[in-house]
Structures are given as C-alpha cells and as structure tokens.
Motif scaffolding. Structure first.
Motif, PDB file in Angstrom:
ATOM      1  N   GLY A 251       0.714  -1.177  -0.248  1.00  0.00           N
ATOM      2  CA  GLY A 251       0.064  -0.098  -0.117  1.00  0.00           C
ATOM      3  C   GLY A 251       0.823   1.471   0.120  1.00  0.00           C
ATOM      4  O   GLY A 251       0.210   2.223  -0.220  1.00  0.00           O
ATOM      5  N   GLY A 252       2.195   1.220   0.145  1.00  0.00           N
ATOM      6  CA  GLY A 252       3.243   2.427   0.099  1.00  0.00           C
ATOM      7  C   GLY A 252       3.646   2.500  -1.300  1.00  0.00           C
ATOM      8  O   GLY A 252       3.451   1.855  -2.110  1.00  0.00           O
ATOM      9  N   TYR A 253       4.264   3.579  -1.222  1.00  0.00           N
ATOM     10  CA  TYR A 253       4.785   3.833  -2.828  1.00  0.00           C
ATOM     11  C   TYR A 253       6.064   3.169  -2.890  1.00  0.00           C
ATOM     12  O   TYR A 253       6.793   2.731  -2.076  1.00  0.00           O
ATOM     13  CB  TYR A 253       5.215   5.535  -2.979  1.00  0.00           C
ATOM     14  N   PHE A 254       6.511   2.926  -4.255  1.00  0.00           N
ATOM     15  CA  PHE A 254       7.626   1.999  -4.456  1.00  0.00           C
ATOM     16  C   PHE A 254       8.973   2.712  -3.940  1.00  0.00           C
ATOM     17  O   PHE A 254       8.938   4.056  -3.951  1.00  0.00           O
ATOM     18  CB  PHE A 254       7.786   1.698  -5.940  1.00  0.00           C
ATOM     19  N   GLU A 255       9.892   2.089  -3.693  1.00  0.00           N
ATOM     20  CA  GLU A 255      11.062   2.790  -3.085  1.00  0.00           C
ATOM     21  C   GLU A 255      11.909   3.236  -4.460  1.00  0.00           C
ATOM     22  O   GLU A 255      12.036   2.771  -5.479  1.00  0.00           O
ATOM     23  CB  GLU A 255      12.061   1.351  -2.660  1.00  0.00           C
ATOM     24  N   ASP A 256      12.509   4.182  -4.150  1.00  0.00           N
ATOM     25  CA  ASP A 256      13.498   4.915  -5.381  1.00  0.00           C
ATOM     26  C   ASP A 256      14.554   5.469  -4.422  1.00  0.00           C
ATOM     27  O   ASP A 256      14.729   5.564  -3.294  1.00  0.00           O
ATOM     28  CB  ASP A 256      12.746   6.120  -5.944  1.00  0.00           C
ATOM     29  N   ILE A 257      15.653   5.703  -5.014  1.00  0.00           N
ATOM     30  CA  ILE A 257      16.820   6.105  -4.584  1.00  0.00           C
ATOM     31  C   ILE A 257      17.136   7.735  -5.029  1.00  0.00           C
ATOM     32  O   ILE A 257      16.633   8.162  -5.906  1.00  0.00           O
ATOM     33  CB  ILE A 257      18.325   5.428  -5.228  1.00  0.00           C
ATOM     34  N   TRP A 258      17.217   8.541  -3.631  1.00  0.00           N
ATOM     35  CA  TRP A 258      17.364  10.122  -3.844  1.00  0.00           C
ATOM     36  C   TRP A 258      18.859  10.341  -3.335  1.00  0.00           C
ATOM     37  O   TRP A 258      19.224   9.718  -2.792  1.00  0.00           O
ATOM     38  CB  TRP A 258      16.350  10.436  -2.831  1.00  0.00           C
ATOM     39  N   GLN A 259      18.891  11.669  -3.583  1.00  0.00           N
ATOM     40  CA  GLN A 259      20.359  12.278  -3.294  1.00  0.00           C
ATOM     41  C   GLN A 259      20.168  13.767  -2.600  1.00  0.00           C
ATOM     42  O   GLN A 259      19.473  14.537  -3.365  1.00  0.00           O
ATOM     43  CB  GLN A 259      21.307  12.336  -4.520  1.00  0.00           C
ATOM     44  N   SER A 260      21.176  14.066  -1.609  1.00  0.00           N
ATOM     45  CA  SER A 260      21.279  15.245  -1.198  1.00  0.00           C
ATOM     46  C   SER A 260      22.776  15.575  -1.058  1.00  0.00           C
ATOM     47  O   SER A 260      23.453  14.743  -0.801  1.00  0.00           O
ATOM     48  CB  SER A 260      20.461  15.338   0.285  1.00  0.00           C
ATOM     49  N   VAL A 261      22.995  16.860  -1.237  1.00  0.00           N
ATOM     50  CA  VAL A 261      24.336  17.437  -0.978  1.00  0.00           C
ATOM     51  C   VAL A 261      24.478  18.266   0.301  1.00  0.00           C
ATOM     52  O   VAL A 261      23.408  19.067   0.445  1.00  0.00           O
ATOM     53  CB  VAL A 261      24.642  18.287  -2.432  1.00  0.00           C
ATOM     54  N   ARG A 262      25.519  18.247   0.867  1.00  0.00           N
ATOM     55  CA  ARG A 262      25.833  18.874   2.064  1.00  0.00           C
ATOM     56  C   ARG A 262      26.368  20.320   1.844  1.00  0.00           C
ATOM     57  O   ARG A 262      27.192  20.476   1.242  1.00  0.00           O
ATOM     58  CB  ARG A 262      26.537  18.042   2.954  1.00  0.00           C
ATOM     59  N   ASN A 263      25.745  21.308   2.437  1.00  0.00           N
ATOM     60  CA  ASN A 263      26.317  22.702   2.531  1.00  0.00           C
ATOM     61  C   ASN A 263      27.386  22.862   3.609  1.00  0.00           C
ATOM     62  O   ASN A 263      27.718  22.080   4.166  1.00  0.00           O
ATOM     63  CB  ASN A 263      25.144  23.421   2.853  1.00  0.00           C
ATOM     64  N   ALA A 264      28.222  23.811   3.229  1.00  0.00           N
ATOM     65  CA  ALA A 264      29.449  24.254   4.035  1.00  0.00           C
ATOM     66  C   ALA A 264      28.936  24.513   5.530  1.00  0.00           C
ATOM     67  O   ALA A 264      29.592  23.949   6.371  1.00  0.00           O
ATOM     68  CB  ALA A 264      29.902  25.564   3.434  1.00  0.00           C
ATOM     69  N   ASP A 265      27.828  24.769   5.848  1.00  0.00           N
ATOM     70  CA  ASP A 265      27.377  25.048   7.330  1.00  0.00           C
ATOM     71  C   ASP A 265      26.824  23.579   7.767  1.00  0.00           C
ATOM     72  O   ASP A 265      26.230  23.734   9.100  1.00  0.00           O
ATOM     73  CB  ASP A 265      26.346  25.926   7.475  1.00  0.00           C
ATOM     74  N   GLY A 266      26.786  22.525   7.108  1.00  0.00           N
ATOM     75  CA  GLY A 266      26.492  21.166   7.718  1.00  0.00           C
ATOM     76  C   GLY A 266      25.120  20.796   7.490  1.00  0.00           C
ATOM     77  O   GLY A 266      24.599  19.669   7.633  1.00  0.00           O
ATOM     78  N   THR A 267      24.284  21.780   6.682  1.00  0.00           N
ATOM     79  CA  THR A 267      22.657  21.413   6.287  1.00  0.00           C
ATOM     80  C   THR A 267      22.862  20.785   5.085  1.00  0.00           C
ATOM     81  O   THR A 267      23.630  20.745   4.173  1.00  0.00           O
ATOM     82  CB  THR A 267      21.877  22.736   6.355  1.00  0.00           C
ATOM     83  N   TRP A 268      21.649  20.306   4.795  1.00  0.00           N
ATOM     84  CA  TRP A 268      21.670  19.391   3.785  1.00  0.00           C
ATOM     85  C   TRP A 268      20.492  20.027   2.403  1.00  0.00           C
ATOM     86  O   TRP A 268      19.686  20.536   2.938  1.00  0.00           O
ATOM     87  CB  TRP A 268      21.056  17.937   3.610  1.00  0.00           C
ATOM     88  N   GLN A 269      21.171  20.045   1.180  1.00  0.00           N
ATOM     89  CA  GLN A 269      19.994  20.571   0.388  1.00  0.00           C
ATOM     90  C   GLN A 269      18.904  19.884   0.119  1.00  0.00           C
ATOM     91  O   GLN A 269      18.852  18.593   0.512  1.00  0.00           O
ATOM     92  CB  GLN A 269      20.916  20.860  -1.072  1.00  0.00           C
ATOM     93  N   GLN A 270      18.031  20.289  -0.708  1.00  0.00           N
ATOM     94  CA  GLN A 270      16.846  19.604  -1.052  1.00  0.00           C
ATOM     95  C   GLN A 270      16.926  18.218  -1.704  1.00  0.00           C
ATOM     96  O   GLN A 270      17.765  18.217  -2.729  1.00  0.00           O
ATOM     97  CB  GLN A 270      15.910  20.409  -1.828  1.00  0.00           C
ATOM     98  N   ALA A 271      16.504  17.210  -1.296  1.00  0.00           N
ATOM     99  CA  ALA A 271      16.843  15.966  -2.045  1.00  0.00           C
ATOM    100  C   ALA A 271      16.346  15.933  -3.287  1.00  0.00           C
ATOM    101  O   ALA A 271      15.213  16.536  -3.643  1.00  0.00           O
ATOM    102  CB  ALA A 271      16.299  14.648  -1.151  1.00  0.00           C
TER     103      ALA A 271
END
Length: 718
Positions: A251-271
């Motif tokens: 009943g859930g969505y199928f799995e996919d692979i996603w990517q995020s890039v880390r900013n210099a301040d340690g936060t993560w960009q939108q996947a």
C-alpha cells in the motif's frame, strides 16, 4: 439515612449505555456526605466498567445502531487483512483503529491493534497501551498475550517488566515447537538483560534529525555517504518517484533512490530523485556508495534479491549492472554490501550455501576484480543469527555491521570490529541510545569518525514513519578535577574549593587521510577526467585506481594510515603528476584539498617527481623510488619513444651553495643512470644540478624548504 434501592439510585444518577462514554452527576441538593458517597461510588463503578470487556453487540449499543454497524464493518475489513497468510498488519490497523474509536473497551480488538503495531515497520512501540488494556479487560484474550506484551514492554525499554511477561509466556508442554518457542523466549530475556547493562553506560552522542530537505512524511532509510560527508544517497518511499505508483502488496509507494548534497554549514540541500537510469517503476534501494562517490551498489528484487553496480559518468549515473554469480547466488538473498577504500574488495551479506553459513545471513568478502570465491568472515563476526548492514570505514580496517546475535538488546544492533594482528576483534555494541530494542541497521560513518548516519523511528522529532538521523560522537566525558589552589569567594564566610573541568578529552580520531580536489587542464582550467593511481611505494605496487569526475574534475581518495603512498594522476596527451603522502601507523585523521593542474606534453613543460627519494645527504636512490622511476621508464620507452628530457636536482639553501649544487647534480645523474640501465638511450637524457638557485617556495619555513628539495624532469623535445 433511608436506604435506597437500585432503581432509586439509577434515577438520581444519569448513566447512558454500558459503554460509559459520559457520566453526569447531580449532587447539589444532597447532603454533603451523601453526595460525596455517591460520587465516590460512581467513580468506582465507572473505573470497574473501564476494566470490563465490552462486546460489539446490540445489547451493549442500543442507542447507536449506525455507529455499531460502521464499527462492525471496519472490524470485518481489518480481519480480512489480519487473517491473511502472512498477516497484513499495516493494512488491517486503520480499520481496527476506526472501530476502537467507537468502543475502546474490547479486549480482542485492543489485542489485535497491539499485534498490528508490533507487525508494522516503524510503529512497534505504540503497541504497549493496547496490549496492556487487552490484559486488563481479559487476561485470557489470546494465548500469545504474555509474549506480545513482553515484546511491547521490551521495545519500550521496560526491561524488568518485559522479562516478567516473557517468563509468564512459557509454552505449554507437548507443543511441537515448544523448544523453539522456549529458545526464543530465553533469547529475548537475554536481550533485555543486555539492554539494562548497556543503558546504564550510555554512549555520549547527539542524535539529530537531518531535516526536511532529506526526510519526508514517508519512510526514509538506508543512508550512504561519501567519505567526506559531501553527498548522501538514501532510499525513500515518498511520493514523486520515477513510477510514483503504490505497491499493491504494502500500500506504500515504491522505493526510489534519492540524493542530497551537504552545504558548508552542515545542512543538507533539497533531495532530488536519482533518475530513470537508476530508478525503475519497481523497488530500487541503495546499499553502498564508494568513498569517492563515483560508484554505487543497489539492491534489486529480481528473484531472491541481488546486488547491482552503477558508475557515475559526469553528472549521470549509468544503468546498474548485476554483480555476477560470484556474489549473487541463484537462489540466495544479498541485501547489503560495502566497498573497501581501494575499491577492490567488496564485503557483502548473503544467505548463500548452508554448508558455509554460520546462520541465516552472514557477512562475506570477495576480490571484486579477481576470480576467487567469496570468503566467510568467520565465527568472530558471524553468529547463528542474522547479520546485515555491513559498512567498511575508509580507514580500511574497521567494519560496522548489524546483528541479531552477540549482545544485542533486541532485533538488530549495530556493532564495530577492527582487523588487528590478522584477525577480527570481538564485536563491540555501539550502545544505548544509538542502539534500541528495535532493529538498528544500515549505519555508516564519516571518514573523520565524528558523524554517523542511520535511520530510526523517533516520535519526538520524526517527520515520517522512519527518518534519517545524524549521530555526533562526543568522545569520553571530561572528568572533574580539583584546582591546585583554594578559590576564595568573597560572598562566603569560609573559603570554598571550586571544582574545575579537566582539559578537553580528545575524541578518538580515525586513522585515515582524505585527499580531494579537482583535476584540470593547466592552460584552459577546464575539468579533466583523469586516472588516479594509488601506489604503495614500499612495495612499488599500484594498489588502486580511481577516476576524476568527467564533468567536475573532482576526485576523492581515502588513504588509511600506515603506508607511504604515491599518488599519480595521468591522462593521455598530458604529463603525469605525482604527489607523496607518507602516513605513519596511527596518523590521525586529516583532510587535504589538492587541486591538480595537468600539463600537456609540450616542450619546456616541467614535472616534479615527488616520489623519488634519496638517503639523507646522499645520492643513493631508496627502494621507495622504484614505482616512480618505472613510470618514467614506461613514459620514455612505451608512451613517447622519441621524447628527450632533462632530469634536474634541486636543494634548499641550507649549507654551502657549492655543496648543494654538487649534491643535486649527483642525484640527477643517479636518476639518469637508472633510466639508461632500463634501456633508455643516454642521448635522450640530460642531467643537471641547480642546487638552491631555482626555489619554488620560500626557504624561511620548513614546508617551503621541503618543496625546494626536489627532483624534476623537463621536456626538451618530442
């Protein structure tokens, strides 16, 4: 006071149906003592009713026929999912919860809700209040009640209470599976005892949700990272994937692979979704990422479940290819894998041949570029239970994995082991609160050892059913010490001794160096896709080869301590570039950024030979120079057989200028002699010693003087 019969009492106290949804008491006209008595009596009666099992019948709910009809319909729908083989708990649960809103005091319904939560992916701990209520309403509601209540208490880290319920769940004598049940109960009790011990000595960590740019309202899990934490790939069941369809089984969505890039301040960009080359309309999950981020391994359910590999070409991932039958067995299941730092060895999990397995799923390793069979890691690592979630740290000697065995506190726990003196050390549980009584799998660690990443279910700050969290390791606690002198406080009549903190305790640092940067054309400054060879100078052997990214020119190499490394960057039409990193055993973590401009093979171009070494104050070539010298031989004999070059020696300005010039000349001639001895015509070679007359850096610092002490070659003609 006159005695009142039941009828008179009922007329004075308004009580609706036996479901007891609301109670109205009117006492204003009664004597205080009578009013207090009746209120207390009603409270006791109401509490007693809350502990009574109320069935879904017309007799109980005469006043709400439509509500009863709706509730019975929801129960029927829930039972259809619950009674399938295997049960579909996640599908049954919402129907049961809807019925429970109508009647919260039915023992069987509460039991089944608790069982559904226990069988659901990330909501197991929510089972406890429902199972406790089922026991209050009817202790004999199901023969599995004690066991499931033990599981719910266990998952909520109520160790002592869980042990009591497990002990009460002893299987009846004569059952065919009595021994298996008893063994399972004994293991669960041991897990609770392990949990109690580990919780008393909790790990010093921060555990933080990585935030909404990575996590969604759906399940997000299985993070993998580059060695420098600059890129994260993970698996998600969120809406917006390639197929964007729901799995009819779950009943859930199928799995996919996603990517995020880390900013210099340690936060993560939108996947972002990895795209159609990697993701399909079915399930696609990532299980491993090479330290440099240029290769990944995915899990695909084709048959029993196999591992596939994809490579990054510029900004585009190529379609994953199956890793072959040396790794993927015909009927075996391979859910996890990890690269070694040099990319040549692969650790993976499989339930392959029963003859060679310790338990269900074991950890194996194989030379991915060779021809030999996979090797089981043996009984120190593998247990009679399942292992999974293997990860090899960039230091090349430490593995992290999950296991249902060892001293797990419940389900899979994450363990650490190191390769020392030719064997694996006893696995160490990472402890509470990293590990929990539920499954903790797919842990990865940055090269620095400072941050770990994994997925977990935490209601207090979760965004979905499972989220990805960052673990910050704080190291040992700083012990308090007393100052050497009494610190007098003016506001006190008597002097007090002030407690001071000891100096900070250094966090155990990973023994690895990360070398990264970009490879560019020295003239145009444009990125280049070049080959990067990693050489063990003491063995004169190339131990790994990598490729810089075709679009960005970026590269990353993990260098475990304990080796004298030669780094050679090469591309056809360019002179090779060499670097040296001599990292003694135990050298602490460091990160070096080195941008490499490759020079085209033009007349006048110069290259520093950073991996040619001489004995101190002599012109005797050391054996660590062999690999670099052989590279020069290949350049002169195979790649450019008409090339003419000058070999030059250079020194710093320490000592007399005449002596320095003579030493540099003798060292340059030693290189020429080596080349002529390997078949390079003497007419194509010239040697020159320039002493300290051509510095490339200041001689006022140790680092500058080291750069000035060098051997170069210059192109004289092509």
């Amino acid at each position: 006071m006159n005695k009142m019969g039941p009828l008179m009492l009922a007329t004075m106290i308004s009580v609706p149906t036996p479901a007891f949804r609301a109670v109205k008491i009117t006492t204003s006209k009664w004597p205080r003592s009578l009013g207090a008595f009746l209120a207390a009596l009603l409270l006791a009666y109401s509490a007693s009713a809350q502990n009574q099992n109320i069935e879904f019948t017309k007799d109980q709910f005469n006043g709400d026929k439509e509500g009863l009809k709706t509730a019975l319909k929801e129960i029927k729908l829930g039972n259809e999912w619950y009674d399938t083989d295997p049960p579909r708990y996640e599908q049954a649960l919402p129907h049961y919860l809807a019925a429970q809103q109508f009647n919260p005091n039915n023992a069987l319904l509460n039991f089944r809700i608790g069982a559904c939560y226990l069988g659901s992916g990330g909501l197991k701990a929510k089972s406890l209040p429902y199972l406790q209520k089922a026991q209050q309403l009817n202790p004999q509601v199901d023969e599995r009640l004690h066991y499931l209540l033990g599981r719910a208490l266990h998952l909520n880290a109520k160790w002592t209470e869980a042990i009591a319920e497990y002990k009460a769940a002893q299987p009846p004598a004569g059952l065919k599976d009595a021994n298996a049940r008893q063994n399972d109960i004994n293991k669960k009790i041991a897990e609770c005892q392990s949990g109690m011990a580990l919780q008393k000595n909790a790990a010093r960590v921060f555990i933080d949700n990585v935030g909404p740019n990575v996590n969604s309202s759906a399940a997000d899990y299985g993070p993998v990272i580059t060695a420098d934490e600059s890129v994260m790939l993970f698996t998600s069941r969120r809406q917006g994937g390639v197929g964007d369809d729901k799995d009819p089984e779950t009943g859930g969505y199928f799995e996919d692979i996603w990517q995020s890039v880390r900013n210099a301040d340690g936060t993560w960009q939108q996947a972002r979704n990895l795209g159609t080359n990697v993701n399909t309309k079915g399930h696609d999950a990532v299980v491993a990422l090479a330290p440099d981020g240029q290769r990944l391994i995915t899990y695909v359910e084709d048959g029993a479940g196999d591992l596939h590999e994809a490579s990054l070409k510029g900004a585009e991932w190529k379609k994953p290819q199956q890793l072959g039958r040396r790794i993927n067995g015909g009927q075996s299941h391979e859910p996890s894998a990890a690269y070694t730092p040099n990319g040549r060895m692969l650790y993976f999990v499989s339930n392959g041949s029963p003859k060679s397995n310790r338990g269900g799923h074991d950890i194996w390793r194989i030379d991915i570029e060779g021809r030999g069979d996979a090797e089981n890691l043996g009984p120190v690592i593998n247990t009679p239970f399942n292992e999974d979630g293997i990860f090899v740290h960039p230091d090349g000697k430490t593995i992290y994995f999950s296991s249902e065995g060892h001293n797990s506190m419940g389900g899979y726990d994450i363990f650490k082991s190191e390769w020392k003196n030719g064997q694996w050390t006893k696995p160490e549980n990472l402890g509470w609160p990293i590990n929990t009584p539920d499954d903790d799998v797919f842990f990865v660690l940055s090269a620095s050892g400072r941050h770990g990443y994994y997925s977990s279910t935490r209601e207090e700050d979760g965004l979905g059913s499972r989220d990805i969290y960052q673990i910050t390791f704080l190291g040992p606690e700083k012990p308090p010490v007393l100052s050497g002198e009494d610190q007098l406080l003016a506001s006190r009549a008597a002097p007090l001794r002030e407690t001071l903190l000891a100096p900070p305790v250094a966090i155990a640092s990973a023994q690895v160096t990360i070398l990264k940067g970009t490879v560019t054309d020295a003239d145009s400054k444009q990125p280049i896709e070049a080959t990067i060879d990693l050489v063990d100078n003491s063995l004169a052997q190339t131990i790994a080869s990598f490729t810089s990214n075709a679009q960005s020119g970026r590269y990353l190499v993990s260098l475990p301590s304990g080796t004298n490394y030669g780094i050679v960057v090469r591309k056809e039409g360019y002179l090779f570039h060499s670097e040296n990193f001599d990292l003694p055993q135990g050298a602490a973590y460091s990160e070096v950024v080195k941008d490499i401009p490759l020079k085209k093979l033009d007349v006048g171009a110069k290259v520093v030979l950073n991996n040619i070494f001489f004995d101190f104050d002599k012109a005797t070539l050391r054996k660590e120079s062999t690999a670099e010298l052989q590279r020069l031989v290949q350049l002169m004999t195979t790649e450019y057989p008409s090339l003419r070059i000058e070999i030059s020696g250079h020194t710093d300005n320490v000592g007399k200028a005449e002596y320095n010039k003579d030493l540099s000349q003798r060292r340059a001639k030693a290189v020429v002699d080596y080349l002529t001895g390997k078949g390079v015509a003497a007419a194509r070679l010239t040697s020159a010693g320039y002493g300290d007359t051509q510095p490339v850096a200041t001689n006022n610092t140790k680092e500058g003087r080291q750069l000035n002490r060098r051997t170069e070659f210059k192109v004289l003609s092509k």
